[in-house]
Design a protein around this motif. Structure first.
Motif, mmCIF file in Angstrom:
data_model
loop_
_atom_site.group_PDB
_atom_site.id
_atom_site.type_symbol
_atom_site.label_atom_id
_atom_site.label_comp_id
_atom_site.label_asym_id
_atom_site.label_seq_id
_atom_site.Cartn_x
_atom_site.Cartn_y
_atom_site.Cartn_z
ATOM 1 N N TYR A 334 -1.483 54.133 79.406
ATOM 2 C CA TYR A 334 -2.400 53.327 80.073
ATOM 3 C C TYR A 334 -1.473 52.065 80.856
ATOM 4 O O TYR A 334 -1.022 51.278 80.150
ATOM 5 C CB TYR A 334 -3.305 52.596 79.205
ATOM 6 N N ASP A 335 -1.504 52.178 82.012
ATOM 7 C CA ASP A 335 -0.388 51.394 82.663
ATOM 8 C C ASP A 335 -1.288 50.551 83.801
ATOM 9 O O ASP A 335 -0.593 50.001 84.814
ATOM 10 C CB ASP A 335 0.476 52.084 83.433
ATOM 11 N N TYR A 336 -2.348 50.106 83.480
ATOM 12 C CA TYR A 336 -3.181 49.493 84.798
ATOM 13 C C TYR A 336 -2.458 48.014 84.771
ATOM 14 O O TYR A 336 -2.309 47.203 83.837
ATOM 15 C CB TYR A 336 -4.443 49.154 84.073
ATOM 16 N N GLN A 337 -2.127 47.761 85.941
ATOM 17 C CA GLN A 337 -1.497 46.431 86.274
ATOM 18 C C GLN A 337 -2.152 45.075 86.174
ATOM 19 O O GLN A 337 -1.584 44.228 86.024
ATOM 20 C CB GLN A 337 -1.089 46.661 87.920
ATOM 21 N N GLY A 338 -3.619 45.291 85.869
ATOM 22 C CA GLY A 338 -4.443 44.155 86.034
ATOM 23 C C GLY A 338 -4.262 43.804 84.344
ATOM 24 O O GLY A 338 -5.290 42.817 84.295
ATOM 25 N N ASP A 339 -3.689 44.465 83.637
ATOM 26 C CA ASP A 339 -3.720 44.251 82.001
ATOM 27 C C ASP A 339 -2.309 43.858 81.724
ATOM 28 O O ASP A 339 -1.509 44.805 81.886
ATOM 29 C CB ASP A 339 -4.176 45.537 81.269
ATOM 30 N N ASP A 340 -2.029 42.397 81.104
ATOM 31 C CA ASP A 340 -0.581 42.187 80.733
ATOM 32 C C ASP A 340 -0.008 43.018 79.564
ATOM 33 O O ASP A 340 1.108 43.429 79.461
ATOM 34 C CB ASP A 340 -0.862 40.795 80.154
ATOM 35 N N GLU A 341 -1.038 43.507 78.666
ATOM 36 C CA GLU A 341 -0.436 44.185 77.541
ATOM 37 C C GLU A 341 -0.134 45.712 77.737
ATOM 38 O O GLU A 341 0.974 46.391 77.508
ATOM 39 C CB GLU A 341 -1.600 44.312 76.523
ATOM 40 N N ALA A 342 -0.849 46.144 79.174
ATOM 41 C CA ALA A 342 -0.699 47.670 79.556
ATOM 42 C C ALA A 342 0.922 47.635 80.190
ATOM 43 O O ALA A 342 1.630 48.523 80.009
ATOM 44 C CB ALA A 342 -1.376 47.901 80.613
ATOM 45 N N VAL A 343 1.173 46.456 80.935
ATOM 46 C CA VAL A 343 2.281 46.110 81.642
ATOM 47 C C VAL A 343 3.329 46.218 80.664
ATOM 48 O O VAL A 343 4.380 46.755 80.845
ATOM 49 C CB VAL A 343 2.051 45.054 82.657
ATOM 50 N N GLU A 344 3.091 45.268 79.571
ATOM 51 C CA GLU A 344 4.139 45.075 78.513
ATOM 52 C C GLU A 344 4.606 46.443 77.853
ATOM 53 O O GLU A 344 5.746 46.769 77.824
ATOM 54 C CB GLU A 344 3.857 44.095 77.672
ATOM 55 N N LEU A 345 3.393 47.440 77.674
ATOM 56 C CA LEU A 345 3.886 48.803 77.074
ATOM 57 C C LEU A 345 4.728 49.534 78.119
ATOM 58 O O LEU A 345 5.657 50.112 77.665
ATOM 59 C CB LEU A 345 2.665 49.380 76.766
ATOM 60 N N LYS A 346 4.108 49.518 79.310
ATOM 61 C CA LYS A 346 4.909 50.336 80.203
ATOM 62 C C LYS A 346 6.499 50.047 80.152
ATOM 63 O O LYS A 346 7.210 50.605 80.213
ATOM 64 C CB LYS A 346 4.272 50.447 81.530
ATOM 65 N N ASP A 347 6.498 48.590 80.539
ATOM 66 C CA ASP A 347 7.999 48.130 80.409
ATOM 67 C C ASP A 347 8.665 48.345 79.233
ATOM 68 O O ASP A 347 10.039 48.846 79.334
ATOM 69 C CB ASP A 347 7.969 46.692 80.480
ATOM 70 N N LYS A 348 8.302 48.271 77.895
ATOM 71 C CA LYS A 348 9.214 48.720 76.983
ATOM 72 C C LYS A 348 9.354 49.997 76.956
ATOM 73 O O LYS A 348 10.332 50.319 76.494
ATOM 74 C CB LYS A 348 7.916 48.344 75.591
ATOM 75 N N ILE A 349 8.108 51.118 77.205
ATOM 76 C CA ILE A 349 8.658 52.409 76.949
ATOM 77 C C ILE A 349 9.847 52.627 78.094
ATOM 78 O O ILE A 349 10.891 53.494 77.791
ATOM 79 C CB ILE A 349 7.478 53.279 77.645
ATOM 80 N N ASN A 350 9.719 52.104 79.223
ATOM 81 C CA ASN A 350 10.992 52.248 80.197
ATOM 82 C C ASN A 350 12.233 51.902 79.723
ATOM 83 O O ASN A 350 13.187 52.296 79.948
ATOM 84 C CB ASN A 350 10.486 51.586 81.464
ATOM 85 N N SER A 351 12.276 50.874 78.921
ATOM 86 C CA SER A 351 13.499 50.202 78.589
ATOM 87 C C SER A 351 13.880 50.743 76.986
ATOM 88 O O SER A 351 15.104 50.730 76.875
ATOM 89 C CB SER A 351 13.301 48.633 78.591
ATOM 90 N N GLN A 352 13.243 50.936 76.258
ATOM 91 C CA GLN A 352 13.482 51.345 74.967
ATOM 92 C C GLN A 352 13.052 52.753 74.608
ATOM 93 O O GLN A 352 13.705 53.286 73.328
ATOM 94 C CB GLN A 352 12.884 50.384 73.943
ATOM 95 N N GLY A 353 12.158 53.394 75.460
ATOM 96 C CA GLY A 353 11.674 54.791 75.113
ATOM 97 C C GLY A 353 10.630 54.732 74.218
ATOM 98 O O GLY A 353 10.370 53.823 73.661
ATOM 99 N N LEU A 354 10.161 55.945 74.259
ATOM 100 C CA LEU A 354 8.634 55.969 73.709
ATOM 101 C C LEU A 354 8.760 55.783 72.351
ATOM 102 O O LEU A 354 7.829 55.235 71.731
ATOM 103 C CB LEU A 354 8.109 57.255 74.162
#
Length: 387
Positions: A334-354
């Motif tokens: 879930y990467d909805y740009q209007g949701d800060d937690e969704a953005v944080e999750l996506k960034d964390k997956i991209n930087s540290q892996g799933l």
């Protein structure tokens, strides 16, 4: 009878406030929304409309409101006189109202010898317990002894879908006809309030987990699957047979867990699941998947609606919860740009892996099979494989 209710939003007015009026209470809403507070004081009534074919209306009367930001002393005075205090403000706001409640209860000790119950009607486990902890952080040890004798903080399980809505009449609320409100009577002080619609129980946990693992789990999975499929609302997502089947299979897993854990009757629980699925499909309720799916980090917590039933399924049913894992994987997608937690999750997956992200946010241990299940489902979904 006077009730003080914190939270004059759609849930406060459309659910708790409605039942309080039908039970003979005069209700004082406490909120910081000056427009709603002023309208409640001007009209002293509002409409509740059922979201079904009947479009039945209830006129809720005997209401007024206080702005807790501009008139906190009045809130304190009203709590001191109340016969019941309830709240529907959201889990994150409970700590913010605890100070006023502490002041009101302190004032009540001085002026009123009647016991009082404070019920947090939140979409969480142990809402009243949390509120009590925050209130007790603001009082002395001597006051705690008096509070324990005079005030109860019974936990509650509540269930009613009240979608986001914009109405020309700012006070009108549209709600589904179905509702449940269960309260732990073992934590109450004095007489139980006579409120139409409350079920008083000795053990709240089965009610909480039945609701959390069916309504909340199913709603969240429908939202994340709907978002994954590019669908705007929950009812539209449930019109897609593939999504409806996946939600139903998820609830079959949580249902098996609940039946084994609490000895629920399987046929009765299957009827409950069918009722919940029909509620999600209600064409009169248009609920955005981004509203239902908001705050995915909170929903992915160890004790929340996704991870909690999945790990209990492994422990109790001793099988792999494939469909729960799929629902969890869609939450990580879930990467909805209007949701800060969704953005944080996506960034964390991209930087540290799933895998690292799963461990960080779910607090699962390396011993569980769940992490590998989630990763496998995530990979399938990334490849466009939904079934």
């Amino acid at each position: 009878m006077l009730a003080v209710h914190f939270g004059a939003g759609n849930i406060g007015r459309g659910f708790i406030g409605s039942l309080l009026y039908q039970s003979g209470f005069q209700t004082c809403f406490v909120d910081v929304n000056s427009e709603i507070v002023d309208l409640l004081n001007e009209k002293q009534a509002y409409r509740v409309v059922f979201a079904d074919h009947s479009q039945e209306e209830l006129l809720i009367k005997n209401v007024h409101a206080i702005n807790s930001k501009s008139d906190p002393d009045k809130v304190v005075e009203t709590i001191a006189q109340a016969d019941l205090v309830t709240a529907a403000v959201g889990p994150n706001i409970l700590p913010l109202i605890s100070g006023l409640i502490a002041q009101g209860l302190r004032k009540r000790i001085q002026t009123n010898d009647q016991p009082l119950n404070i019920i947090a009607c939140e979409n969480m486990i142990g809402g009243s317990t949390l509120l009590k902890e925050k209130v007790y952080e603001k009082i002395s040890e001597e006051e705690k002894k008096m509070f324990n004798q005079r005030f109860g903080f019974p936990d509650a399980a509540v269930d009613r879908i009240v979608p986001n809505q914009t109405n020309e009449d700012k006070l009108m609320v549209m709600v589904e006809p179905f509702y449940e409100w269960a309260v732990d009577q073992t934590k109450m002080i004095g007489e139980k309030p006579k409120i139409e619609g409350i079920t008083f129980v000795d053990d709240l946990k089965p009610y909480i987990e039945r609701k959390l693992f069916t309504v909340n789990t199913g709603h969240a999975v429908a939202a994340y699957l709907g978002y994954y499929a590019g669908i705007k609302t929950i009812n539209e997502a449930m019109e897609q047979q593939g999504i409806k089947t996946l939600v139903e299979k998820t609830l079959q897993e949580t249902g098996l867990l609940l039946v084994q854990k609490y000895s629920f009757d399987m046929d009765t629980h299957k009827e409950y699941i069918a009722k919940i699925l029909s509620r999600f499909s209600n064409p009169y309720i248009s609920d955005d998947v981004t509203r239902v799916g908001r705050s995915p980090i909170r929903k992915l917590g160890l004790n929340d609606r996704l991870i909690n039933p999945a790990r209990q399924y492994v422990e109790i049913v001793k099988e792999e919860p494939v469909y729960l894992a799929k629902g969890i994987a869609t939450a990580f997608l879930y990467d909805y740009q209007g949701d800060d937690e969704a953005v944080e999750l996506k960034d964390k997956i991209n930087s540290q892996g799933l895998e690292a992200t799963i461990y960080e946010y779910t607090k699962l241990t390396k011993e569980t099979v769940l992490v590998d299940l989630i990763i496998n489902q995530f990979t399938l979904l990334k490849d466009g494989i939904l079934v």
